[in-house]
Design an enzyme around this catalytic site. Structure first.
Site, short mmCIF file in Angstrom:
data_model
loop_
_atom_site.label_atom_id
_atom_site.label_comp_id
_atom_site.label_asym_id
_atom_site.label_seq_id
_atom_site.Cartn_x
_atom_site.Cartn_y
_atom_site.Cartn_z
N GLU A 1 -35.25 7.40 -34.63
CA GLU A 1 -36.03 8.00 -35.69
C GLU A 1 -35.83 7.27 -37.18
O GLU A 1 -35.12 6.92 -37.01
CB GLU A 1 -35.51 9.25 -35.90
N LYS B 1 -43.45 15.41 -36.83
CA LYS B 1 -42.19 16.39 -36.44
C LYS B 1 -43.11 17.25 -37.31
O LYS B 1 -43.67 17.07 -38.45
CB LYS B 1 -41.12 15.52 -38.03
N CYS C 1 -36.12 14.81 -34.25
CA CYS C 1 -34.87 15.21 -34.23
C CYS C 1 -34.53 16.48 -34.68
O CYS C 1 -34.09 17.55 -33.81
CB CYS C 1 -34.04 14.84 -35.92
#
Lengths: 305, 305
Positions: free
Chosen positions: A61, A134, A177
C-alpha cells in the site's frame, strides 16, 4: 429497517486458470519522501523478485508516497493518463519487459478532483487490467491511550465496489489495508470464485501486532483460498510507524512465507490444488444453511461473475 | 439464483445488562464412559468455579457423554422432561443452589425420534432459559492424509436457528464447536446485540492446533465482543482425540485467559466496558457500506431482537 429485494447467488465455480502452480513475489519496499527514488527502488525489487522466479508480483500500500495524508495529493497520479503517470508507467513497462503480472499495491489516484487509495493491476502485456479503490477507509473514532488519531477520509474518497481480476494466475480479489477488517469483502471474493486475495496494507504497530497475521489467516481459512499481503518496510519515511511482516497464507490458514519488518523480497510457492482438496476435505460452502442467514453481494451481476 | 426479499436491520443497540463486570468460570471437564460420574464431576467443577468467584459458568461440548456418534443415543436426555433428565436436573439444581448462570456446554438431546447436539442454559433460579441446537454439524468430506472420517449428521439432526439468551450477564449468543467456523453466525449475534458468544467445542488435534484459537480471536475482533470457549480435556474417553485449550478472548482479539489440555477450571474477568471503548475507538459497524454488501439474518424478527 427496510425490506430489500436481492439476487441470491451460490458461489461461482472455481475455474482452472492457465497456470495453477507458480511463485509469487512480495516486495516489502522501503518508501522515501522522493517519488522518483521510490519508483526506481520498486522497479529494482520487482526485477529481483522476477529473477527469483516470481511471475506474479505484489507491491505494498502507498509504495510511491509516504503514508501521510498531507502528501497524497502531491504524489497522486491519473490512472486514465498512464503516459503522464510515472509510477504507473514504470509498472506497465517492467511488467511487459519481464513478462510478469503485477498487483501494484496502491498509490494515490487523482480523478475529477477526488483522491483515492488505488491498486493498479498490470498484465504481462503491460496493460492496466484492473483498478481497486480502497473501500473501507481507515477512520479511527476516539483514540485509545497511546494511539494517534488518523482519519483517512479527510483526504481520500472511498471506492464503491469489490474488484476481482482474471489473470493467468487465477481470479484475484483485491483489498487494501483496512478492507481486510471486513469479512464481507473476502466473502464476496470467495463467492465470485477468487483463488487468491491480495491485500496491500500498511498496518501500524498496534494493529499490526494484534491483527495483521490474524486477519490474513482468518480470511484464508474462512474462505478456503490463498491470501497474500504486502506492507512497506518499517523504516519507511513518515511519522506513521508501519508493522511490516508481509505474508502468504494457504487455504488451511497455514503461513507459507513471511518476513520481518525490513525491506525484503519474499518468494512463496502457490499451488491452487490446495484449494480444491481443502474444500473437498471440509465443504464449508455447502454446510451454510441459506434459510437461516445469507451474505448478499449487492453488486454481483450473475452467478458466474 | 433467486430473488429474495429480506428484512434489512442495522445492529441492535448494545443494552447495559444488570452486571457488567464479573468472573466467568470455564470447566474443562474430563469426560468418562460413565454418565453418573460425568454428572458428579461436572457438579464438582461448577462448584469449584463458583468458589473462585465465577457467577457465569461454561461447560464443554458433550460433557456427559464421550464424543462418539455411537454413544449419543444412549446418553441423550429429553429437554422437555427435566425431572427425568439427570444431567439437566443437576445443572438446574446446582445453578439455583449456587445462584449462578450456567451455559451448559452440550449434551445429546432426544426429541420426537431425533437426536440433537444441544446446549441448555440455566438461570440462577434453576430455570431452563434457552436451548441452542448445533446448527453446523461436523461432516468431513474426503479426509486428508492422517485424518479419520467423521460425519456427525449420520446420527445428529441440525438446529434451525441462532440462539441468544438475555441473562444478568448480558445478551449471550451460543455456538457449538463447528458453528464457530461460520462467520455468519457470529455476525448474526453481533447484529442481535450480543455482548459475549460462548462456544462449547471439542476440536480435534489437527483443527485444534491450526484453528481453535484463530477462530475465537477472529470472531471476537471482527464483531468487537467477548468470546469464551470450553472444551473437554484431552484425556477424555473415546478414540476422538480432543485439543483442549479452553479460552476467553476480549473484543480486541486479546487472550484474557487460556489453559492447556488437562482438566481445569479457568477463571477470567470480563468487563463489558471494553466492548464500548473498542467500538468507539474503531466503529467498524458504521464503516460497512450497505450498498455494496449486506449480511442478512433471515430469522431476525425486529430491529431490537
Amino acid at each position: 429497517m427496510a425490506t430489500v429485494a436481492v439476487q441470491s447467488f451460490v458461489s461461482a465455480p472455481l475455474q482452472i486458470p492457465k497456470i495453477t502452480q507458480f511463485k509469487i513475489g512480495i516486495c516489502q519496499l522501503k518508501v522515501t519522501t522522493e517519488k522518483s527514488a521510490n519508483i526506481f527502488n520498486a522497479r529494482s525489487l520487482i526485477q529481483a523478485a522476477a529473477e527469483q522466479g516470481a511471475s506474479l508480483i505484489l507491491l505494498p500500500e502507498m509504495w510511491n508516497c509516504p503514508y501521510s495524508t498531507d502528501l497524497f495529493a502531491k504524489f497522486a497520479e491519473d490512472f486514465s493518463d498512464i503516459d503522464s503517470a510515472p509510477s504507473l508507467l514504470m509498472l506497465s513497462k517492467v511488467a511487459s519487459s519481464l513478462g510478469v503480472t503485477i498487483i501494484g499495491g496502491s498509490i494515490p489516484e487523482k480523478d475529477a478532483g477526488e483522491l483515492y487509495n488505488s491498486c493498479p493491476v498490470f498484465g504481462p502485456d503491460g496493460e492496466l487490467k484492473a483498478k481497486h479503490r480502497k473501500i473501507h477507509l481507515f477512520d479511527m473514532g476516539k483514540p485509545l491511550p497511546g494511539e494517534v488519531q488518523f482519519k483517512e477520509s479527510d483526504i481520500i474518497s472511498a471506492g464503491e465496489k469489490p474488484t476481482v481480476v482474471d489473470t493467468d494466475f487465477g481470479r484475484i480479489g483485491i483489498g487494501i489495508c483496512h478492507d481486510i477488517r471486513f469479512p464481507e469483502l473476502a466473502m464476496s471474493y470467495r463467492a465470485r470464485g477468487a483463488h487468491l486475495i491480495c491485500y496491500p496494507g500498511a498496518f501500524n504497530m498496534s494493529t499490526g501486532a494484534t491483527l495483521w497475521e490474524l486477519e490474513q489467516r482468518t480470511r484464508a481459512v474462512d474462505n478456503q483460498l490463498y491470501v497474500a499481503s504486502c506492507s512497506p518496510s518499517r523504516d519507511s519515511a513518515g511519522s506513521y510507524m508501519i508493522w511490516g511482516h508481509s505474508t502468504v497464507v494457504g487455504p488451511m490458514g497455514e503461513i507459507i512465507a513471511t518476513t520481518g519488518h525490513e525491506e525484503a523480497v519474499l518468494i512463496a510457492e502457490i499451488d491452487y490444488a490446495a484449494i480444491q482438496w481443502t474444500r473437498e476435505s471440509l465443504p464449508l460452502e455447502s454446510q451454510k444453511p441459506n434459510d437461516i442467514y445469507q451474505f448478499v453481494d449487492l453488486l454481483r451481476k450473475s452467478p458466474n461473475s
